[in-house]
Motif scaffolding. Structure first.
Motif, PDB file in Angstrom:
ATOM      1  N   TYR A   1       0.798  -1.230   0.000  1.00  0.00           N
ATOM      2  CA  TYR A   1       0.000   0.000   0.000  1.00  0.00           C
ATOM      3  C   TYR A   1       0.829   1.277   0.000  1.00  0.00           C
ATOM      4  O   TYR A   1       0.300   2.371   0.042  1.00  0.00           O
ATOM      5  CB  TYR A   1      -1.064  -0.014   1.109  1.00  0.00           C
ATOM      6  CG  TYR A   1      -0.551  -0.157   2.510  1.00  0.00           C
ATOM      7  CD1 TYR A   1       0.057   0.923   3.147  1.00  0.00           C
ATOM      8  CD2 TYR A   1      -0.699  -1.351   3.211  1.00  0.00           C
ATOM      9  CE1 TYR A   1       0.530   0.790   4.434  1.00  0.00           C
ATOM     10  CE2 TYR A   1      -0.233  -1.487   4.505  1.00  0.00           C
ATOM     11  CZ  TYR A   1       0.384  -0.413   5.107  1.00  0.00           C
ATOM     12  OH  TYR A   1       0.847  -0.537   6.379  1.00  0.00           O
ATOM     13  N   LYS A   2       2.139   1.132  -0.075  1.00  0.00           N
ATOM     14  CA  LYS A   2       2.999   2.310  -0.295  1.00  0.00           C
ATOM     15  C   LYS A   2       3.432   2.301  -1.759  1.00  0.00           C
ATOM     16  O   LYS A   2       3.304   1.279  -2.438  1.00  0.00           O
ATOM     17  CB  LYS A   2       4.228   2.230   0.620  1.00  0.00           C
ATOM     18  CG  LYS A   2       3.928   2.463   2.076  1.00  0.00           C
ATOM     19  CD  LYS A   2       3.695   3.919   2.361  1.00  0.00           C
ATOM     20  CE  LYS A   2       3.381   4.125   3.844  1.00  0.00           C
ATOM     21  NZ  LYS A   2       3.200   5.560   4.154  1.00  0.00           N
ATOM     22  N   PRO A   3       3.980   3.408  -2.270  1.00  0.00           N
ATOM     23  CA  PRO A   3       4.495   3.413  -3.643  1.00  0.00           C
ATOM     24  C   PRO A   3       5.484   2.263  -3.845  1.00  0.00           C
ATOM     25  O   PRO A   3       6.328   2.021  -2.980  1.00  0.00           O
ATOM     26  CB  PRO A   3       5.198   4.760  -3.756  1.00  0.00           C
ATOM     27  CG  PRO A   3       4.552   5.617  -2.730  1.00  0.00           C
ATOM     28  CD  PRO A   3       4.161   4.692  -1.605  1.00  0.00           C
ATOM     29  N   ALA A   4       5.335   1.571  -4.972  1.00  0.00           N
ATOM     30  CA  ALA A   4       6.158   0.376  -5.181  1.00  0.00           C
ATOM     31  C   ALA A   4       6.646   0.272  -6.624  1.00  0.00           C
ATOM     32  O   ALA A   4       5.944   0.672  -7.558  1.00  0.00           O
ATOM     33  CB  ALA A   4       5.357  -0.867  -4.822  1.00  0.00           C
ATOM     34  N   ILE A   5       7.856  -0.258  -6.773  1.00  0.00           N
ATOM     35  CA  ILE A   5       8.364  -0.590  -8.106  1.00  0.00           C
ATOM     36  C   ILE A   5       8.944  -1.998  -8.069  1.00  0.00           C
ATOM     37  O   ILE A   5       9.384  -2.478  -7.025  1.00  0.00           O
ATOM     38  CB  ILE A   5       9.446   0.409  -8.605  1.00  0.00           C
ATOM     39  CG1 ILE A   5      10.657   0.419  -7.673  1.00  0.00           C
ATOM     40  CG2 ILE A   5       8.865   1.809  -8.771  1.00  0.00           C
ATOM     41  CD1 ILE A   5      11.865   1.163  -8.249  1.00  0.00           C
ATOM     42  N   LEU A   6       8.902  -2.653  -9.234  1.00  0.00           N
ATOM     43  CA  LEU A   6       9.446  -4.013  -9.349  1.00  0.00           C
ATOM     44  C   LEU A   6      10.455  -3.995 -10.498  1.00  0.00           C
ATOM     45  O   LEU A   6      10.093  -3.746 -11.650  1.00  0.00           O
ATOM     46  CB  LEU A   6       8.304  -5.000  -9.605  1.00  0.00           C
ATOM     47  CG  LEU A   6       8.620  -6.492  -9.491  1.00  0.00           C
ATOM     48  CD1 LEU A   6       7.341  -7.280  -9.178  1.00  0.00           C
ATOM     49  CD2 LEU A   6       9.273  -7.041 -10.752  1.00  0.00           C
ATOM     50  N   ILE A   7      11.717  -4.215 -10.132  1.00  0.00           N
ATOM     51  CA  ILE A   7      12.801  -4.099 -11.113  1.00  0.00           C
ATOM     52  C   ILE A   7      13.096  -5.469 -11.732  1.00  0.00           C
ATOM     53  O   ILE A   7      13.417  -6.418 -11.013  1.00  0.00           O
ATOM     54  CB  ILE A   7      14.073  -3.538 -10.434  1.00  0.00           C
ATOM     55  CG1 ILE A   7      13.771  -2.173  -9.796  1.00  0.00           C
ATOM     56  CG2 ILE A   7      15.226  -3.435 -11.436  1.00  0.00           C
ATOM     57  CD1 ILE A   7      14.875  -1.659  -8.865  1.00  0.00           C
ATOM     58  N   GLU A   8      12.967  -5.580 -13.039  1.00  0.00           N
ATOM     59  CA  GLU A   8      13.347  -6.806 -13.764  1.00  0.00           C
ATOM     60  C   GLU A   8      14.727  -6.512 -14.359  1.00  0.00           C
ATOM     61  O   GLU A   8      14.839  -5.906 -15.438  1.00  0.00           O
ATOM     62  CB  GLU A   8      12.343  -7.115 -14.882  1.00  0.00           C
ATOM     63  CG  GLU A   8      10.926  -7.379 -14.400  1.00  0.00           C
ATOM     64  CD  GLU A   8      10.658  -8.849 -14.073  1.00  0.00           C
ATOM     65  OE1 GLU A   8      11.622  -9.641 -13.969  1.00  0.00           O
ATOM     66  OE2 GLU A   8       9.463  -9.197 -13.915  1.00  0.00           O
ATOM     67  N   VAL A   9      15.770  -6.910 -13.631  1.00  0.00           N
ATOM     68  CA  VAL A   9      17.138  -6.477 -13.956  1.00  0.00           C
ATOM     69  C   VAL A   9      17.534  -6.844 -15.385  1.00  0.00           C
ATOM     70  O   VAL A   9      18.042  -6.006 -16.138  1.00  0.00           O
ATOM     71  CB  VAL A   9      18.154  -7.050 -12.950  1.00  0.00           C
ATOM     72  CG1 VAL A   9      19.578  -6.640 -13.318  1.00  0.00           C
ATOM     73  CG2 VAL A   9      17.821  -6.578 -11.530  1.00  0.00           C
ATOM     74  N   CYS A  10      17.339  -8.106 -15.756  1.00  0.00           N
ATOM     75  CA  CYS A  10      17.624  -8.544 -17.128  1.00  0.00           C
ATOM     76  C   CYS A  10      16.966  -9.905 -17.324  1.00  0.00           C
ATOM     77  O   CYS A  10      16.269 -10.391 -16.429  1.00  0.00           O
ATOM     78  CB  CYS A  10      19.125  -8.597 -17.406  1.00  0.00           C
ATOM     79  SG  CYS A  10      19.980  -9.955 -16.556  1.00  0.00           S
ATOM     80  N   PHE A  11      17.173 -10.508 -18.484  1.00  0.00           N
ATOM     81  CA  PHE A  11      16.547 -11.810 -18.775  1.00  0.00           C
ATOM     82  C   PHE A  11      17.524 -12.946 -18.454  1.00  0.00           C
ATOM     83  O   PHE A  11      18.646 -12.951 -18.952  1.00  0.00           O
ATOM     84  CB  PHE A  11      16.118 -11.870 -20.242  1.00  0.00           C
ATOM     85  CG  PHE A  11      14.850 -11.108 -20.518  1.00  0.00           C
ATOM     86  CD1 PHE A  11      14.823  -9.718 -20.454  1.00  0.00           C
ATOM     87  CD2 PHE A  11      13.679 -11.784 -20.837  1.00  0.00           C
ATOM     88  CE1 PHE A  11      13.643  -9.015 -20.697  1.00  0.00           C
ATOM     89  CE2 PHE A  11      12.497 -11.093 -21.094  1.00  0.00           C
ATOM     90  CZ  PHE A  11      12.474  -9.707 -21.022  1.00  0.00           C
ATOM     91  N   VAL A  12      17.047 -13.902 -17.645  1.00  0.00           N
ATOM     92  CA  VAL A  12      17.925 -15.026 -17.260  1.00  0.00           C
ATOM     93  C   VAL A  12      18.221 -15.946 -18.444  1.00  0.00           C
ATOM     94  O   VAL A  12      19.165 -16.732 -18.395  1.00  0.00           O
ATOM     95  CB  VAL A  12      17.321 -15.884 -16.109  1.00  0.00           C
ATOM     96  CG1 VAL A  12      17.099 -15.055 -14.865  1.00  0.00           C
ATOM     97  CG2 VAL A  12      16.024 -16.585 -16.547  1.00  0.00           C
ATOM     98  N   ASP A  13      17.381 -15.852 -19.494  1.00  0.00           N
ATOM     99  CA  ASP A  13      17.572 -16.746 -20.640  1.00  0.00           C
ATOM    100  C   ASP A  13      18.144 -16.029 -21.862  1.00  0.00           C
ATOM    101  O   ASP A  13      18.129 -16.560 -22.963  1.00  0.00           O
ATOM    102  CB  ASP A  13      16.270 -17.487 -20.985  1.00  0.00           C
ATOM    103  CG  ASP A  13      15.066 -16.562 -21.059  1.00  0.00           C
ATOM    104  OD1 ASP A  13      15.258 -15.319 -21.039  1.00  0.00           O
ATOM    105  OD2 ASP A  13      13.938 -17.074 -21.123  1.00  0.00           O
ATOM    106  N   SER A  14      18.650 -14.810 -21.653  1.00  0.00           N
ATOM    107  CA  SER A  14      19.375 -14.111 -22.725  1.00  0.00           C
ATOM    108  C   SER A  14      20.866 -14.152 -22.394  1.00  0.00           C
ATOM    109  O   SER A  14      21.298 -13.585 -21.384  1.00  0.00           O
ATOM    110  CB  SER A  14      18.908 -12.660 -22.840  1.00  0.00           C
ATOM    111  OG  SER A  14      19.928 -11.870 -23.431  1.00  0.00           O
TER     112      SER A  14
END
Ligand SMILES: [Zn+2]
Length: 238
Positions: free
Chosen positions: A136-149
């Protein structure tokens, strides 16, 4: 009052995430811990991080992570994940998912891209994601990179420290943290002549310092110091 954050790594010890060239859970934990370390040691940041070690189902895992976040007093929630699509040697890149924190997400994605060479896929609104929807607070979800690249994983490995520093820098700016002054490391030491005569020394930033008068006299040299010119002259005593 200092703004606080809560960070977490995606998925859990017993409920794993994506895996190919690298393992999402293992790497998310490393990035989460390093960003937290930088924020609390190099910046005057405050917060905590969480890794789910107990959940055995997907739902339990999501709830456990979100419950931890929601129990802390904080101003920002962030979570570290790694993406997956299909196995490729081509680059895919970094992206940051958000509920309503578009600007911050864009900044984090761009900052990671800039220091690592990972393609900047930018901010992506994902209101339906459990983490973003239920914290319920401001949130971001970081997808750092692709594990299959293969290309992404090579850039990630090469630039791990820079990526973590870039994430920390953007979060610090957002939360109003400032960088601490570099600590000068000092240690007492000793300089010895022929194993019997010694003078005190001090190690500053990895270099041993002694007073020129003390070392000169230890070596049997005559010292003449001119306070005006700040020149120290050493003479061999014949
Ligand atoms: Zn994930």
């Amino acid at each position: 009052m200092t703004n606080r954050y809560v960070g977490s790594s995606g998925h859990g010890l017993k409920i794993r995430g994506a895996k190919h060239f690298i393992d999402e859970v293992d790497e998310s934990r490393k990035v989460t811990n390093e960003v937290h370390r930088i924020l609390t040691t190099q910046y005057n940041g405050a917060g905590s991080v969480f890794h789910d070690d107990t959940s055995t189902t997907q739902n339990q895992n999501l709830q456990t992570i979100v419950n931890y976040h929601n129990k802390q007093a904080r101003d920002l929630d962030w979570s570290i994940h790694f993406n997956a699509a299909s196995v490729t040697d081509a680059p895919r890149g970094v992206e940051v998912l958000y509920y309503d924190m578009r600007d911050l997400s864009a900044k984090v994605s761009a900052a990671i891209s800039k220091v690592s060479g990972l393609k900047d896929r930018g901010p992506k609104q994902r209101n339906e994601l459990y983490f973003l929807k239920n914290t319920y607070k401001p949130a971001i979800l970081i997808e750092v990179c692709f594990v299959d690249s293969e290309a992404d994983v090579a850039l990630y490995h090469k630039n791990f420290n820079a990526i973590c520093a870039a994430i920390a820098e953007v979060l610090a700016a957002h939360l109003g943290y400032t960088k601490k002054k570099e600590e000068v490391k000092e240690a007492q030491a000793k300089v010895m002549l022929n194993d019997n005569k010694s003078i005190p020394a001090v190690i500053i930033d990895g270099r041993t310092h002694v007073q020129v008068r003390e070392i000169a006299e230890l070596l049997g040299l005559k010292v003449v110091y001119n306070n005006e010119s700040k020149i120290t002259k050493l003479y061999e005593v014949k």
